[in-house]
Design a protein around this motif. Structure first.
Motif, PDB file in Angstrom:
ATOM      1  N   SER A 164      -1.873  -7.682   7.207  1.00  0.00           N
ATOM      2  CA  SER A 164      -2.691  -8.909   7.355  1.00  0.00           C
ATOM      3  C   SER A 164      -4.015  -8.564   8.142  1.00  0.00           C
ATOM      4  O   SER A 164      -4.863  -9.296   7.955  1.00  0.00           O
ATOM      5  CB  SER A 164      -2.010 -10.005   8.371  1.00  0.00           C
ATOM      6  OG  SER A 164      -0.691 -10.316   7.496  1.00  0.00           O
ATOM      7  N   HIS A 200      -3.184  -7.427   0.276  1.00  0.00           N
ATOM      8  CA  HIS A 200      -2.753  -8.392   1.306  1.00  0.00           C
ATOM      9  C   HIS A 200      -2.319  -9.601   0.371  1.00  0.00           C
ATOM     10  O   HIS A 200      -3.274 -10.310  -0.149  1.00  0.00           O
ATOM     11  CB  HIS A 200      -3.901  -8.815   2.325  1.00  0.00           C
ATOM     12  CG  HIS A 200      -3.342  -9.796   3.282  1.00  0.00           C
ATOM     13  ND1 HIS A 200      -3.895 -11.211   3.122  1.00  0.00           N
ATOM     14  CD2 HIS A 200      -2.354 -10.059   4.014  1.00  0.00           C
ATOM     15  CE1 HIS A 200      -3.765 -11.838   4.266  1.00  0.00           C
ATOM     16  NE2 HIS A 200      -2.430 -11.384   4.609  1.00  0.00           N
ATOM     17  N   PRO A 201      -1.028  -9.959   0.315  1.00  0.00           N
ATOM     18  CA  PRO A 201      -0.635 -11.256  -0.332  1.00  0.00           C
ATOM     19  C   PRO A 201      -0.673 -12.619   0.660  1.00  0.00           C
ATOM     20  O   PRO A 201      -0.781 -12.442   1.773  1.00  0.00           O
ATOM     21  CB  PRO A 201       0.724 -10.927  -0.751  1.00  0.00           C
ATOM     22  CG  PRO A 201       1.305 -10.109   0.415  1.00  0.00           C
ATOM     23  CD  PRO A 201       0.201  -9.305   1.232  1.00  0.00           C
ATOM     24  N   PHE A 202      -0.237 -13.587   0.018  1.00  0.00           N
ATOM     25  CA  PHE A 202       0.025 -15.091   0.937  1.00  0.00           C
ATOM     26  C   PHE A 202       1.521 -15.490   0.631  1.00  0.00           C
ATOM     27  O   PHE A 202       2.019 -15.127  -0.618  1.00  0.00           O
ATOM     28  CB  PHE A 202      -0.866 -15.919   0.514  1.00  0.00           C
ATOM     29  CG  PHE A 202      -2.358 -15.404   0.926  1.00  0.00           C
ATOM     30  CD1 PHE A 202      -2.864 -16.080   2.103  1.00  0.00           C
ATOM     31  CD2 PHE A 202      -3.239 -14.372   0.398  1.00  0.00           C
ATOM     32  CE1 PHE A 202      -4.300 -15.682   2.589  1.00  0.00           C
ATOM     33  CE2 PHE A 202      -4.443 -14.082   0.661  1.00  0.00           C
ATOM     34  CZ  PHE A 202      -4.893 -14.632   1.818  1.00  0.00           C
ATOM     35  N   ASN A 203       2.068 -15.682   1.531  1.00  0.00           N
ATOM     36  CA  ASN A 203       3.200 -16.277   1.446  1.00  0.00           C
ATOM     37  C   ASN A 203       3.515 -17.769   0.740  1.00  0.00           C
ATOM     38  O   ASN A 203       2.893 -18.668   1.273  1.00  0.00           O
ATOM     39  CB  ASN A 203       3.957 -16.492   2.903  1.00  0.00           C
ATOM     40  CG  ASN A 203       5.291 -16.567   3.008  1.00  0.00           C
ATOM     41  OD1 ASN A 203       6.139 -16.072   2.047  1.00  0.00           O
ATOM     42  ND2 ASN A 203       6.062 -17.216   3.926  1.00  0.00           N
ATOM     43  N   LEU A 214      -8.289 -18.517   8.124  1.00  0.00           N
ATOM     44  CA  LEU A 214      -6.973 -19.319   8.703  1.00  0.00           C
ATOM     45  C   LEU A 214      -7.053 -19.284  10.159  1.00  0.00           C
ATOM     46  O   LEU A 214      -6.701 -20.252  10.696  1.00  0.00           O
ATOM     47  CB  LEU A 214      -5.655 -18.517   8.057  1.00  0.00           C
ATOM     48  CG  LEU A 214      -5.168 -19.075   6.480  1.00  0.00           C
ATOM     49  CD1 LEU A 214      -4.306 -18.357   6.132  1.00  0.00           C
ATOM     50  CD2 LEU A 214      -5.004 -20.538   6.563  1.00  0.00           C
ATOM     51  N   ASP A 216      -7.195 -14.511   6.027  1.00  0.00           N
ATOM     52  CA  ASP A 216      -6.683 -14.473   7.512  1.00  0.00           C
ATOM     53  C   ASP A 216      -7.976 -14.956   8.420  1.00  0.00           C
ATOM     54  O   ASP A 216      -7.625 -15.473   9.531  1.00  0.00           O
ATOM     55  CB  ASP A 216      -6.035 -13.252   7.799  1.00  0.00           C
ATOM     56  CG  ASP A 216      -4.399 -13.448   7.271  1.00  0.00           C
ATOM     57  OD1 ASP A 216      -4.121 -14.752   6.746  1.00  0.00           O
ATOM     58  OD2 ASP A 216      -3.987 -12.397   7.333  1.00  0.00           O
TER      59      ASP A 216
HETATM   60  C1  LIG Z   1       0.131 -15.316   9.823  1.00  0.00           C
HETATM   61  N1  LIG Z   1      -0.349 -14.345   8.710  1.00  0.00           N
HETATM   62  C2  LIG Z   1      -1.554 -13.724   9.440  1.00  0.00           C
HETATM   63  C3  LIG Z   1       0.622 -13.230   8.591  1.00  0.00           C
HETATM   64  C4  LIG Z   1      -0.600 -15.033   7.706  1.00  0.00           C
HETATM   65  C5  LIG Z   1      -1.184 -14.405   6.306  1.00  0.00           C
HETATM   66  O1  LIG Z   1      -1.365 -12.785   6.564  1.00  0.00           O
HETATM   67  C6  LIG Z   1      -1.245 -14.620   5.126  1.00  0.00           C
HETATM   68  C7  LIG Z   1      -0.572 -16.100   4.921  1.00  0.00           C
HETATM   69  O2  LIG Z   1       0.302 -16.156   3.846  1.00  0.00           O
HETATM   70  O3  LIG Z   1      -0.858 -17.182   5.120  1.00  0.00           O
END
Ligand SMILES: C[N+](C)(C)CC(=O)CC(=O)[O-]
Ligand SMILES: NC(=O)C1=CN([C@@H]2O[C@H](COP(=O)(O)OP(=O)(O)OC[C@H]3O[C@@H](n4cnc5c(N)ncnc54)[C@H](O)[C@@H]3O)[C@@H](O)[C@H]2O)C=CC1
Length: 500
Positions: A117, A138-141, A192, A189
Motif C-alpha cells: 500500500s 496495488h489493488p483495492f479491497n 484516502l 492511498d
Molecule cells: C488501509 N490500506 C492502506 C491498506 C488500504 C489500501 O491500501 C487500499 C484499500 O483497499 O482501501
C-alpha cells in the motif's frame, strides 16, 4: 491480450485471498504459499464470497475455475508460475526477504507484483537481482470485485514487463492504472489517507462518532464518487461558468485552516479503544463475512447501474463479461465438438444464495443457467460483440422448463445442448442440466428468434451463424428429440363441481 495459465500468490490474507479469487474465477490456476496454519480455511471463505458475488454480478457464462493448490514450500508454489503476486504484511524488511526468496525460485521470465500500500518500487527493488521485473501492483479491497490496480514502476523497471503485467490484469477484469511517477502510497492511498486523518481527528475531538462520519460519506459524496471523481464532480459544481470559476470561488478556502492537514492524532490506547468501541456499536452485530457480503451486494448493485450507462467501472464490468463470452466461445471452439452428440458448452456451480425457502435452487436461477447456456451456444455459432454491433441479435421468444430434481447448493452443473431444428430466422434448442453424478436436474426448450435490432423485427440470420448451423445440422438432426420436446404444459382440467 496476455492470458496466463498459472499465477502464484505469496501471502493469502485479506488481499492475497482476493487476488487468488480474481485469478481462479477468471480461469487461471493459482498456487498459494502462506505459512499461516489456517490459510486454506481463510482463503476458502474469501473464495465462497467471491463465487457468490460473481454468480450475482456476471451476466455471462462463467468460465471453468482455475485449479487451486496450497504448498508448504515456496519453490513448488512458484514452479511454472508466469505471474507472482506478493501480499505479505506491510513491513519492508519482510518484503525484502520474501522478494529475495521469490527471485531465487521463480522462473526467469516470471513477473513479480507487490500489493504494497505504501512502499515505492525502488524501495522493494533494493538488493534485487532483477529489479526490472519487480513492481507495485496495488489493488483495492475486495480485489475480486474492485477493478483498479495501481501499477507502479521505478526507473529500473522494464516497460515491456509492466505492459505485460497490465495485460494480464486486464484479462482478469481489472483496470490497471500505470502510475506515472513512483511516490509513497501511490495515488489512491494518498487520497484516502487525507480523509482518514481528518476522520480520526473528528472522532478524537468528539465532533462525530464513527457512525456519523460514515453516514456523512455514504449519504453524500460517497454516492457521487462511484460514478464521477473529484474533478468531474467539481466541474459540474462550477455550474455553467465552469471549472475555472469553481477554482476561483472555492480555491481560496484551501488556505483557511479547515482541516488539520498533515497533523496526525497520536494513536493512544484511549483513542484506539474509543474507535474500537464506536465501531462495535456501529457494526458489531454483523460478522466480518456478513459485512463482506453486504458490501459485495451493494457494490454489485452500483456496478450494474453503471453498466447500464456504460460508465466508469460499469464499462469495465461489461468488458469483463465480453471476455467471459469470448472464453466460452474459444473454449467451445478450441476443438470442434462431436456434432453427432449433445454439445457441452456451459458449466457452473450452484451458489449458496441461489436457494429458495425449500433449500433448493430457486426457479429463476434455472432460467439464468439455461440462459447462460443459450448464450454459450450462440457464442459457439458465432454470435459475438462484432455480430451484435452490426444491429443483429437473437432473442428468446418461448421457453419451457421442467424441474426434475431438488438441486442443492454447491452442485456442479453441466448443461448439454441439442439443436432440435432451425429455419432462416429461428433456432429451436433443448438443454439438459446434469449434476456431477450425471443425474438430470432439469430440462429446457427454447425458441430463439434472430432479429434486426434497429428495425425491431425478425430477420434472417447471416454468416457466421448460417455457416456454423450448416456445419452442425447433419450431426444434430440425427439425434432423437426427447419425447417431451414440443410438449405444452399438460391440461389437467378442473375438479368436477358435482363431485365431493
Ligand atoms: C488501509 N490500506 C492502506 C491498506 C488500504 C489500501 O491500501 C487500499 C484499500 O483497499 O482501501
Ligand atoms: N488490507 C487492505 O485493505 C489492503 C492491503 N494491501 C497490502 O497488501 C499486503 C497484505 O496485506 P493484508 O492482506 O491486509 O494482510 P494480512 O495480514 O491479511 O495477510 C498477510 C498474509 O501474509 C502471510 N505471510 C506472512 N509472512 C509470510 C511469508 N513469509 N510468506 C508468505 N506469506 C506470509 C500471513 O500469514 C497472512 O496470511 C500489504 O502489503 C498491504 O499493504 C493492499 C491493499 C489493501
Amino acid at each position: 491480450m496476455t492470458r496466463i495459465r498459472k499465477a502464484a500468490c505469496v501471502g493469502g490474507g485479506v488481499i492475497g485471498g482476493g487476488w487468488i479469487a480474481r485469478f481462479l474465477l477468471n480461469g487461471i490456476d493459482v498456487a498459494v504459499f502462506d505459512p499461516h496454519p489456517e490459510a486454506q480455511r481463510i482463503v476458502g471463505e474469501v473464495l465462497d464470497n467471491a463465487r457468490r458475488a460473481y454468480g450475482r454480478m456476471i451476466q455471462a457464462p462463467l468460465c471453468a475455475e482455475g485449479k487451486l493448490s496450497f504448498h508448504d514450500d515456496l519453490a513448488t508454489a512458484l514452479d511454472g508460475a508466469e505471474y507472482i503476486q506478493e501480499s505479505v504484511p506491510e513491513q519492508l524488511a519482510l518484503k525484502h526477504r520474501v522478494l529475495g526468496q521469490i527471485e531465487a525460485h521463480a522462473s526467469p521470465e516470471a513477473l513479480i507484483g507487490s500489493s504494497t500500500s505504501g512502499f515505492k518500487p525502488s524501495e522493494l527493488q533494493e538488493g534485487a537481482q532483477h529489479p526490472e521485473r519487480i513492481f507495485v501492483a496495488h489493488p483495492f479491497n475486495p480485489v475480486y470485485l474492485v477493478p483498479l490496480v495501481e501499477l507502479v514502476g521505478s526507473p529500473a523497471n522494464d516497460e515491456a514487463a509492466l505492459a505485460r503485467a497490465a495485460d494480464i490484469q486486464r484479462e482478469t477484469g481489472m483496470m490497471p492504472l500505470r502510475v506515472r511517477k513512483e511516490i509513497d502510497a501511490h495515488i489512491g492511498d494518498r487520497l484516502l489517507e487525507a480523509v482518514w486523518r481528518e476522520a480520526l481527528w473528528l472522532v478524537h475531538d468528539d465532533v462525530a462518532t464513527t457512525q456519523e462520519i460514515d453516514d456523512v460519506i455514504r449519504f453524500s459524496f460517497g454516492l457521487r464518487w462511484a460514478q464521477m471523481g473529484l474533478f468531474e464532480t467539481y466541474r459540474i459544481a462550477g455550474g455553467e461558468a465552469g471549472m475555472k470559476h469553481f477554482i476561483e470561488q472555492f480555491g481560496p478556502a484551501l488556505a483557511w485552516p479547515w482541516t488539520k492537514l498533515m497533523d496526525v492524532p497520536e494513536m493512544t490506547d484511549e483513542l484506539a479503544t474509543k474507535i474500537g468501541d464506536q465501531s462495535d456499536t456501529q457494526s458489531g452485530m454483523h460478522s466480518i463475512r456478513e459485512l463482506e457480503r453486504i458490501r459485495d451486494d451493494n457494490l454489485i448493485g452500483i456496478y450494474q447501474a453503471l453498466k447500464a450507462n456504460d460508465w466508469g467501472a460499469g464499462r469495465t464490468l461489461r468488458e469483463m463479461e465480453d471476455r467471459y463470452f469470448e472464453r466460452a466461445k474459444a473454449g467451445a471452439g478450441a476443438a470442434t465438438p462431436d456434432y453427432a452428440a449433445p454439445l457441452t458448452l456451459h458449466r457452473c456451480r450452484v451458489s449458496g444464495d441461489w436457494l429458495d425457502y425449500n433449500g433448493h435452487m430457486t426457479e429463476y436461477r434455472y432460467l439464468q443457467v439455461f440462459g447462460d447456456a443459450t448464450d454459450a451456444f450462440l457464442g459457439h455459432i458465432g454470435m459475438d460483440a462484432a455480430y451484435r454491433s452490426a444491429g443483429r441479435s437473437v432473442y428468446t421468444v418461448e421457453s419451457h422448463i421442467r424441474h426434475l430434481a431438488e438441486t442443492s447448493a454447491n452442485t456442479a452443473l453441466t448443461i448439454r445442448t441439442t439443436v432440435l431444428g432451425h429455419d432462416a430466422k429461428r433456432i429451436r434448442i433443448h438443454h439438459e442440466m446434469l449434476d456431477e453424478a450425471g443425474t438430470l436436474q432439469a430440462t429446457a426448450e427454447h425458441m430463439l428468434m434472430h432479429v434486426d435490432t434497429q428495425a425491431g423485427r425478425a430477420s434472417p440470420m447471416a454468416a457466421p451463424l448460417t455457416d456454423r448451423l450448416a456445419a452442425l445440422s447433419p450431426g444434430q438432426r440425427g439425434l432423437a428429440a426427447p419425447d417431451h420436446a414440443g410438449r405444452p404444459i399438460r391440461d389437467i382440467g378442473w375438479p368436477d363441481p358435482g363431485a365431493a
